[in-house]
Motif scaffolding. Structure first.
Motif, PDB file in Angstrom:
ATOM      1  N   GLU A  79       2.094 -11.086 -71.328  1.00 28.69           N
ATOM      2  CA  GLU A  79       1.002 -11.994 -71.702  1.00 28.69           C
ATOM      3  C   GLU A  79       0.433 -11.666 -73.075  1.00 28.69           C
ATOM      4  OE1 GLU A  79       0.802 -10.095 -68.775  1.00 28.69           O
ATOM      5  OE2 GLU A  79       1.826 -11.663 -67.641  1.00 28.69           O
ATOM      6  N   ASN A  80       0.564 -10.419 -73.529  1.00 33.04           N
ATOM      7  CA  ASN A  80       0.037 -10.009 -74.832  1.00 33.04           C
ATOM      8  C   ASN A  80       1.035 -10.194 -75.966  1.00 33.04           C
ATOM      9  OD1 ASN A  80      -2.293  -9.256 -73.534  1.00 33.04           O
ATOM     10  ND2 ASN A  80      -1.700  -7.122 -73.360  1.00 33.04           N
ATOM     11  N   MET A  81       2.236 -10.607 -75.654  1.00 34.65           N
ATOM     12  CA  MET A  81       3.266 -10.824 -76.675  1.00 34.65           C
ATOM     13  C   MET A  81       3.108 -12.213 -77.287  1.00 34.65           C
ATOM     14  SD  MET A  81       6.624  -9.436 -74.735  1.00 34.65           S
ATOM     15  CE  MET A  81       6.693  -7.810 -74.044  1.00 34.65           C
ATOM     16  N   PRO A  82       3.610 -12.399 -78.520  1.00 31.51           N
ATOM     17  CA  PRO A  82       3.596 -13.748 -79.102  1.00 31.51           C
ATOM     18  C   PRO A  82       4.450 -14.701 -78.259  1.00 31.51           C
ATOM     19  CG  PRO A  82       4.112 -12.092 -80.763  1.00 31.51           C
ATOM     20  CD  PRO A  82       4.114 -11.397 -79.443  1.00 31.51           C
ATOM     21  N   VAL A  83       4.110 -15.974 -78.292  1.00 34.92           N
ATOM     22  CA  VAL A  83       4.808 -16.977 -77.485  1.00 34.92           C
ATOM     23  C   VAL A  83       6.295 -17.008 -77.811  1.00 34.92           C
ATOM     24  CG1 VAL A  83       4.929 -19.436 -76.923  1.00 34.92           C
ATOM     25  CG2 VAL A  83       2.717 -18.341 -77.241  1.00 34.92           C
ATOM     26  N   ALA A  84       6.652 -16.802 -79.068  1.00 40.31           N
ATOM     27  CA  ALA A  84       8.058 -16.823 -79.465  1.00 40.31           C
ATOM     28  C   ALA A  84       8.860 -15.712 -78.780  1.00 40.31           C
ATOM     29  CB  ALA A  84       8.180 -16.682 -80.980  1.00 40.31           C
ATOM     30  N   ILE A  85       8.212 -14.640 -78.406  1.00 35.23           N
ATOM     31  CA  ILE A  85       8.886 -13.551 -77.705  1.00 35.23           C
ATOM     32  C   ILE A  85       8.773 -13.723 -76.194  1.00 35.23           C
ATOM     33  CG2 ILE A  85       8.899 -11.054 -77.344  1.00 35.23           C
ATOM     34  CD1 ILE A  85       7.995 -10.757 -80.231  1.00 35.23           C
ATOM     35  N   ILE A 141       9.030 -16.511 -74.456  1.00 42.52           N
ATOM     36  CA  ILE A 141       9.984 -17.496 -73.954  1.00 42.52           C
ATOM     37  C   ILE A 141      11.326 -16.867 -73.590  1.00 42.52           C
ATOM     38  CG2 ILE A 141      11.277 -19.582 -74.574  1.00 42.52           C
ATOM     39  CD1 ILE A 141       8.728 -20.446 -76.125  1.00 42.52           C
ATOM     40  N   PRO A 142      11.948 -16.051 -74.444  1.00 39.17           N
ATOM     41  CA  PRO A 142      13.242 -15.462 -74.059  1.00 39.17           C
ATOM     42  C   PRO A 142      13.162 -14.489 -72.885  1.00 39.17           C
ATOM     43  CG  PRO A 142      12.896 -15.245 -76.420  1.00 39.17           C
ATOM     44  CD  PRO A 142      11.640 -15.759 -75.833  1.00 39.17           C
ATOM     45  N   THR A 143      11.969 -13.981 -72.563  1.00 39.23           N
ATOM     46  CA  THR A 143      11.871 -13.036 -71.453  1.00 39.23           C
ATOM     47  C   THR A 143      12.146 -13.690 -70.109  1.00 39.23           C
ATOM     48  OG1 THR A 143       9.480 -13.342 -71.136  1.00 39.23           O
ATOM     49  CG2 THR A 143      10.192 -11.622 -72.680  1.00 39.23           C
ATOM     50  N   HIS A 144      12.143 -15.011 -70.057  1.00 37.65           N
ATOM     51  CA  HIS A 144      12.411 -15.700 -68.794  1.00 37.65           C
ATOM     52  C   HIS A 144      13.866 -15.570 -68.360  1.00 37.65           C
ATOM     53  CE1 HIS A 144       8.470 -17.453 -68.238  1.00 37.65           C
ATOM     54  NE2 HIS A 144       8.455 -17.763 -69.524  1.00 37.65           N
ATOM     55  N   ILE A 145      14.765 -15.223 -69.262  1.00 37.97           N
ATOM     56  CA  ILE A 145      16.168 -15.071 -68.880  1.00 37.97           C
ATOM     57  C   ILE A 145      16.559 -13.605 -68.675  1.00 37.97           C
ATOM     58  CG2 ILE A 145      16.916 -17.212 -69.967  1.00 37.97           C
ATOM     59  CD1 ILE A 145      17.979 -15.516 -72.299  1.00 37.97           C
ATOM     60  N   VAL A 146      15.624 -12.691 -68.885  1.00 44.07           N
ATOM     61  CA  VAL A 146      15.883 -11.263 -68.706  1.00 44.07           C
ATOM     62  C   VAL A 146      15.541 -10.882 -67.264  1.00 44.07           C
ATOM     63  CG1 VAL A 146      15.251  -8.941 -69.472  1.00 44.07           C
ATOM     64  CG2 VAL A 146      15.380 -10.803 -71.121  1.00 44.07           C
ATOM     65  N   PRO A 147      16.515 -10.445 -66.469  1.00 49.56           N
ATOM     66  CA  PRO A 147      16.230 -10.128 -65.075  1.00 49.56           C
ATOM     67  C   PRO A 147      15.272  -8.954 -64.892  1.00 49.56           C
ATOM     68  CG  PRO A 147      18.520  -9.659 -65.597  1.00 49.56           C
ATOM     69  CD  PRO A 147      17.918 -10.295 -66.798  1.00 49.56           C
TER      70      PRO A 147
END
Length: 70
Positions: free
Chosen positions: A8-14, A16-22
């Motif tokens: 939640e504290n990361m920029p939005v651009a970072i 978004i890709p976390t959704h594909i990281v298991p």
């Protein structure tokens, strides 16, 4: 994955890709089980996504190994 820094504290651009990281879903499940003591029914979404990811990796590995001839 959210292990060291909260997603939640990361920029939005970072974020978004976390959704594909298991690991993101695994860390969420671990925190829920160990720190909060919630049951598996609360973590059904995370466990479902991890199951889907594991199934996809298993199918991809099986298909790739079938193409090899020994």
């Amino acid at each position: 994955s959210g292990f060291v820094f909260a997603i939640e504290n990361m920029p939005v651009a970072i974020q978004i890709p976390t959704h594909i990281v298991p690991a993101r879903y695994f860390i969420t499940a671990l925190r829920g089980i160990f720190l909060k003591g919630v049951g598996l029914e609360v973590l059904a979404v995370e466990l479902g996504l991890l199951t889907i990811y594991g199934s996809l990796v298993f199918v991809a590995a099986t298909l790739r190994l079938k193409r090899r001839t020994i």
